[in-house]
Design an enzyme around this catalytic site. Sequence first.
Site, PDB file in Angstrom:
ATOM      1  N   ARG A 260      37.941  31.749  40.666  1.00 33.65           N
ATOM      2  CA  ARG A 260      36.681  31.965  41.362  1.00 33.65           C
ATOM      3  C   ARG A 260      36.992  32.527  42.737  1.00 33.65           C
ATOM      4  NH1 ARG A 260      34.063  32.109  37.444  1.00 33.65           N
ATOM      5  NH2 ARG A 260      32.439  30.672  36.726  1.00 33.65           N
TER       6      ARG A 260
ATOM      7  N   GLU B  94      29.706  38.398  44.704  1.00 25.71           N
ATOM      8  CA  GLU B  94      29.743  39.388  43.624  1.00 25.71           C
ATOM      9  C   GLU B  94      28.327  39.875  43.340  1.00 25.71           C
ATOM     10  OE1 GLU B  94      31.747  37.687  40.233  1.00 25.71           O
ATOM     11  OE2 GLU B  94      33.502  37.149  41.398  1.00 25.71           O
TER      12      GLU B  94
ATOM     13  N   HIS C 107      35.236  41.341  38.058  1.00 21.33           N
ATOM     14  CA  HIS C 107      35.048  40.095  37.287  1.00 21.33           C
ATOM     15  C   HIS C 107      34.951  40.392  35.794  1.00 21.33           C
ATOM     16  CE1 HIS C 107      33.412  35.721  37.555  1.00 21.33           C
ATOM     17  NE2 HIS C 107      34.134  35.906  36.484  1.00 21.33           N
TER      18      HIS C 107
END
Lengths: 319, 319
Positions: free
Chosen positions: A228, A257, A276
Amino acid sequence: MTASESPPTLLVLDADPLPRLGRLTGRARIEHADASTLAERLPSADVLLVWDFTSHAVRSAWPGEGPRPRWVHTASAGVDHLMCPELAEADTVVTNARGVFDQPIAEYVAALVLAMAKDLPRTWDLQRERTWRHRESQRVAGTRACVVGSGPIGRAIVATLKALGITTALVGRTPRTGVHGPEELDRLMARADWVIAAAPLTEQTSGMFDARRFGVMQPSARFVNVGRGQLVVEDALAEALAKRWIAGAALDVFEHEPLTPDSPLWQVPNLIVSPHMSGDTVGWRDELGAQFVELYESWEAGRPLTNVVDKKRGYVPGR
Amino acid sequence: MTASESPPTLLVLDADPLPRLGRLTGRARIEHADASTLAERLPSADVLLVWDFTSHAVRSAWPGEGPRPRWVHTASAGVDHLMCPELAEADTVVTNARGVFDQPIAEYVAALVLAMAKDLPRTWDLQRERTWRHRESQRVAGTRACVVGSGPIGRAIVATLKALGITTALVGRTPRTGVHGPEELDRLMARADWVIAAAPLTEQTSGMFDARRFGVMQPSARFVNVGRGQLVVEDALAEALAKRWIAGAALDVFEHEPLTPDSPLWQVPNLIVSPHMSGDTVGWRDELGAQFVELYESWEAGRPLTNVVDKKRGYVPGR
């Protein structure tokens, strides 16, 4: 459930594309919500499927009291985006997508480690410039990795790196056979060629990779984060790279993000930025949907659920 | 050799940096040559070390008759750059650098396969454009590779790809346990996700990857060449990529090296170009030098040499 009962209400926090839940036809009354309608619909739901795993809407919408879902499933490995004190204290069961992302993420980490060892980013730059420049690269066999996060993803990363001849050390919250405790992290990071962050985001792990920790790494070492974004103090990493405290890094996850075009991270020297995507191989959404359907069938039949999150710790405790 | 004899003359076809031959002090009269002086010095040499493995000078300088070295060693896996009919027919022994490059090249192939599966080249482009664009990538575990070339390099590639969960088929000139013969190549290429060229350059392998062979590959498949440039008909590969007959390719070796800035290959879509560096990990020159010194000590003591090339076939025949 007998034939005369109405089926449970399954509320889906939507994301595009929707999950394939056809197998549950007639066995669940499927309703949909987005961030704006979640709070209103949660009290009447028996089950919540957090299909939009990028949303933080559950945290603000979760009812402090009164009726609420008995079970929440998130189509993600991390649960940090939905956990809040009220959910932690409720008798609601939380499950996650443990297992779906392990092998894809392990391969992604191997891809990054090999790309950095073989200097592939520079090869791309030189190709664009039509320049032939031979360089020496590095062997990965015989190097050392420190993998932080001892869940299934961390263990899959260890297995894949070992298969490439890399010596690995695994660090987790609870020391046990094959897993070092957090107090050994500095020592292991100091001798590692590769430090891989694959831990859940919890109070203990937030900001754990900071200036001090990048400072203990070898100047030739590289850092990878597939956990993360908040595990890493991004400014500290950018500075460690700019000052050549470490040789390189790759981030697949970020504090905010998506990364905006004006983020300075896009241009930090020797930093690879990806959106991601480490766990998302072709078919991943179908796998996530099928996993939920399987869990639903257990829940419906009154069988114990797998992938149950320890809500105090913020992850599924494992071996 | 007795104390009264003068030591053998070791002629080195030079390249920068020079090999470390200090251990041979007093045991060899070391002389140096470049392409322009090789023909003149060859007749008086007992041993020729082809340290400049990019040079084709041996072919033109090798004496048709008269005195010549009894042993030629090349600091490379391939021997195509020095073989000529006169050398093939001479009683001179030829040895190569078998063993030094196996593991590095296998890692390099794994790096390329994973980079293509995980769409890393596009990730680099998007980073440069400061664009966050999530994509689905591919798992490599469960895919199929066809590795062409059953020497130690091909076998190391197979072992590394297998370690990543890839199903592999190995193709060599001579079918044997674990090695398919050339007549099976089309069938294996047609079902492969990855075709890896790691064969020596011989009359049989020159131009073997041509338009017809790219035509049998799956549209989703990718091709990698870490052998010799001449294995591939480069125009045919460029066309196969432009027409999307195949999904991607990576070339580390080329018909003409170095690739000049005006080569069209730099800009072929979905083609990765690297400057013949797959086997060259930090310390590789030292390893090549140490390997030659060890062989020299065997030769000096009259022990049989290892890594002896079958001059008719153009490689060291193996298991």
